[in-house]
Design a protein around this motif. Structure first.
Motif: not given
Length: 122
Positions: A5-6, A93-97, A114-117
């Motif tokens: 869980v991010e 800038t990116a979605v970080y997993y 799930q990724g965090t923007l």
């Protein structure tokens, strides 16, 4: 089973800082290396940083070395993975997993969060 869980993404101006967190629960004894990856729009997912089981070995992409710091806390029932991101640039800038991988008899473990923007404005 391992669950990731991010948290911690968001919008920040260039030059600012953010801290990403990832909590791993479940069969955490199967986890070896953990890391952060990111995927920008229209680009492939890329490695940002990884950290070994005990935290003694880290690896960074050239683009973030010196600005990002990965760390890990192996608590009793949860593994906490964090990444401090300083001097952020618009290209960050990116979605970080968050990622967790096993080794040896657990080498088939390859779990993603799930990724965090993260959005860095210029």
């Amino acid at each position: 089973q391992v669950q990731l869980v991010e948290s911690g993404g968001g919008l920040v101006q260039a030059g600012g800082s953010l801290r990403l967190s990832c909590a791993a629960s479940g069969n955490i004894f199967t986890i070896d290396t953990m890391g952060w990856y990111r995927q920008a729009p229209g680009k492939q997912r890329e490695l940002v940083a990884t950290i070994s089981t005990g935290g003694g070995s880290t690896n960074y992409a050239d683009s973030v070395r010196g600005r990002f710091t990965i760390s890990r806390d192996n608590a009793k029932n949860t593994v906490y993975l964090q990444m401090q991101m300083n001097s952020l640039k618009p290209e960050d800038t990116a979605v970080y997993y968050c990622n967790a991988r096993g080794s040896g008899i657990y080498r088939n473990l390859d779990i993603w969060g799930q990724g965090t923007l993260v959005t860095v404005s210029s």
